[in-house]
Design a protein around this motif. Structure first.
Motif, PDB file in Angstrom:
ATOM      1  N   GLY A  22       0.636  -1.294  -0.054  1.00  0.00           N
ATOM      2  CA  GLY A  22       0.146   0.106  -0.295  1.00  0.00           C
ATOM      3  C   GLY A  22       0.793   1.247  -0.037  1.00  0.00           C
ATOM      4  O   GLY A  22       0.479   2.263  -0.596  1.00  0.00           O
ATOM      5  N   MET A  23       1.899   1.276   0.701  1.00  0.00           N
ATOM      6  CA  MET A  23       2.971   2.364   0.790  1.00  0.00           C
ATOM      7  C   MET A  23       3.568   2.590  -0.490  1.00  0.00           C
ATOM      8  O   MET A  23       3.458   3.706  -0.932  1.00  0.00           O
ATOM      9  N   LEU A  24       4.044   1.611  -0.975  1.00  0.00           N
ATOM     10  CA  LEU A  24       4.652   1.669  -2.294  1.00  0.00           C
ATOM     11  C   LEU A  24       3.808   2.216  -3.434  1.00  0.00           C
ATOM     12  O   LEU A  24       4.088   2.867  -4.255  1.00  0.00           O
ATOM     13  N   LEU A  25       2.588   1.801  -3.484  1.00  0.00           N
ATOM     14  CA  LEU A  25       1.491   2.101  -4.424  1.00  0.00           C
ATOM     15  C   LEU A  25       1.200   3.487  -4.314  1.00  0.00           C
ATOM     16  O   LEU A  25       1.092   4.361  -5.334  1.00  0.00           O
ATOM     17  N   ASP A  35      -0.664   0.323 -11.393  1.00  0.00           N
ATOM     18  CA  ASP A  35      -1.034  -1.088 -11.597  1.00  0.00           C
ATOM     19  C   ASP A  35       0.062  -2.061 -11.620  1.00  0.00           C
ATOM     20  O   ASP A  35       0.232  -3.260 -12.231  1.00  0.00           O
ATOM     21  N   VAL A  36       1.313  -1.650 -10.631  1.00  0.00           N
ATOM     22  CA  VAL A  36       2.420  -2.562 -10.596  1.00  0.00           C
ATOM     23  C   VAL A  36       2.029  -3.789  -9.508  1.00  0.00           C
ATOM     24  O   VAL A  36       1.311  -3.555  -8.291  1.00  0.00           O
ATOM     25  N   VAL A  37       2.456  -4.771  -9.879  1.00  0.00           N
ATOM     26  CA  VAL A  37       2.256  -6.119  -8.897  1.00  0.00           C
ATOM     27  C   VAL A  37       3.735  -5.971  -8.169  1.00  0.00           C
ATOM     28  O   VAL A  37       4.733  -5.821  -8.757  1.00  0.00           O
ATOM     29  N   ILE A  38       3.632  -5.935  -6.681  1.00  0.00           N
ATOM     30  CA  ILE A  38       4.602  -6.102  -5.691  1.00  0.00           C
ATOM     31  C   ILE A  38       4.606  -7.276  -5.057  1.00  0.00           C
ATOM     32  O   ILE A  38       3.591  -7.790  -4.550  1.00  0.00           O
ATOM     33  N   THR A  39       5.823  -7.865  -5.098  1.00  0.00           N
ATOM     34  CA  THR A  39       6.012  -9.247  -4.497  1.00  0.00           C
ATOM     35  C   THR A  39       7.291  -9.266  -3.632  1.00  0.00           C
ATOM     36  O   THR A  39       7.760  -8.255  -3.436  1.00  0.00           O
ATOM     37  N   MET A  40       7.509 -10.155  -2.964  1.00  0.00           N
ATOM     38  CA  MET A  40       8.762 -10.276  -1.863  1.00  0.00           C
ATOM     39  C   MET A  40       9.912  -9.950  -2.710  1.00  0.00           C
ATOM     40  O   MET A  40      10.951  -9.570  -2.410  1.00  0.00           O
ATOM     41  N   SER A  41       9.897 -10.648  -3.975  1.00  0.00           N
ATOM     42  CA  SER A  41      10.981 -10.355  -4.817  1.00  0.00           C
ATOM     43  C   SER A  41      11.195  -9.194  -5.813  1.00  0.00           C
ATOM     44  O   SER A  41      12.583  -9.095  -6.369  1.00  0.00           O
ATOM     45  N   PHE A  44      13.516  -2.736  -5.511  1.00  0.00           N
ATOM     46  CA  PHE A  44      13.222  -1.185  -5.305  1.00  0.00           C
ATOM     47  C   PHE A  44      13.723  -0.439  -6.583  1.00  0.00           C
ATOM     48  O   PHE A  44      13.130   0.548  -7.205  1.00  0.00           O
ATOM     49  N   ASN A  45      15.091  -0.798  -6.950  1.00  0.00           N
ATOM     50  CA  ASN A  45      15.751  -0.043  -8.183  1.00  0.00           C
ATOM     51  C   ASN A  45      15.349  -0.660  -9.460  1.00  0.00           C
ATOM     52  O   ASN A  45      14.808   0.253 -10.222  1.00  0.00           O
ATOM     53  N   ARG A  46      15.372  -2.107  -9.755  1.00  0.00           N
ATOM     54  CA  ARG A  46      15.294  -2.460 -11.036  1.00  0.00           C
ATOM     55  C   ARG A  46      13.566  -2.501 -11.442  1.00  0.00           C
ATOM     56  O   ARG A  46      13.370  -1.957 -12.595  1.00  0.00           O
ATOM     57  N   ASP A  47      12.843  -3.027 -10.757  1.00  0.00           N
ATOM     58  CA  ASP A  47      11.603  -3.140 -10.904  1.00  0.00           C
ATOM     59  C   ASP A  47      10.683  -2.042 -10.437  1.00  0.00           C
ATOM     60  O   ASP A  47       9.900  -1.713 -11.555  1.00  0.00           O
ATOM     61  N   LEU A  48      10.853  -1.253  -9.633  1.00  0.00           N
ATOM     62  CA  LEU A  48      10.034  -0.069  -9.079  1.00  0.00           C
ATOM     63  C   LEU A  48      10.552   1.220  -9.569  1.00  0.00           C
ATOM     64  O   LEU A  48       9.902   2.371  -9.694  1.00  0.00           O
ATOM     65  N   GLU A  49      11.983   1.268  -9.876  1.00  0.00           N
ATOM     66  CA  GLU A  49      12.388   2.357 -10.469  1.00  0.00           C
ATOM     67  C   GLU A  49      12.709   3.526  -9.286  1.00  0.00           C
ATOM     68  O   GLU A  49      12.363   4.780  -9.791  1.00  0.00           O
ATOM     69  N   LEU A  50      12.420   3.240  -8.040  1.00  0.00           N
ATOM     70  CA  LEU A  50      12.478   4.440  -7.124  1.00  0.00           C
ATOM     71  C   LEU A  50      13.715   5.189  -7.090  1.00  0.00           C
ATOM     72  O   LEU A  50      14.821   4.567  -7.089  1.00  0.00           O
ATOM     73  N   GLU A  51      13.502   6.302  -6.777  1.00  0.00           N
ATOM     74  CA  GLU A  51      14.712   7.330  -6.694  1.00  0.00           C
ATOM     75  C   GLU A  51      15.026   7.437  -5.232  1.00  0.00           C
ATOM     76  O   GLU A  51      14.091   6.985  -4.475  1.00  0.00           O
ATOM     77  N   SER A  52      16.066   8.254  -4.858  1.00  0.00           N
ATOM     78  CA  SER A  52      16.278   8.421  -3.436  1.00  0.00           C
ATOM     79  C   SER A  52      15.232   9.236  -2.817  1.00  0.00           C
ATOM     80  O   SER A  52      14.818   8.801  -1.568  1.00  0.00           O
TER      81      SER A  52
END
Length: 106
Positions: A22-25, A35-41, A44-52
């Protein structure tokens, strides 16, 4: 997500993963990624492409939900650069569960 919702007496990976998802969405919604699917694997960098700055926002959401028992900056400070780049949602979930159980026991 409701930050006033009580933390489960016995936090599990499933309950923390649901909270963290919920927080990441919430963070990703700023970019139109709802519409991102978030799993344990999920990374943060490659899949979600989060910045600092996104991690700063996530840190605030974690503190809002769990209080000061979860300190994302401190958790990341104990890692080297490659570990941060490869960080998965699952590893953060495990850290949150461990931290919550430790503070409840102590």
């Amino acid at each position: 997500m409701n930050p006033t919702q009580p933390v489960p007496a016995r936090p599990t990976a499933d309950t923390v993963l649901a909270d963290l998802t919920g927080m990441l969405l919430t963070v990703l919604a700023e970019y139109g990624d709802d519409d991102v699917v978030i799993t344990m694997s999920t990374t943060f960098n490659r899949d979600l492409e989060l910045e600092s700055i996104d991690l700063v926002t996530l840190a605030g959401l974690l503190e809002e939900r769990y209080g000061q028992r979860i300190n994302l900056a401190e958790f990341l400070a104990g890692m080297d650069f490659d570990e941060i780049i490869d960080l998965t949602v699952g590893r953060l979930v495990e850290h949150v569960v461990w931290s919550l159980k430790t503070t409840q026991a102590g």
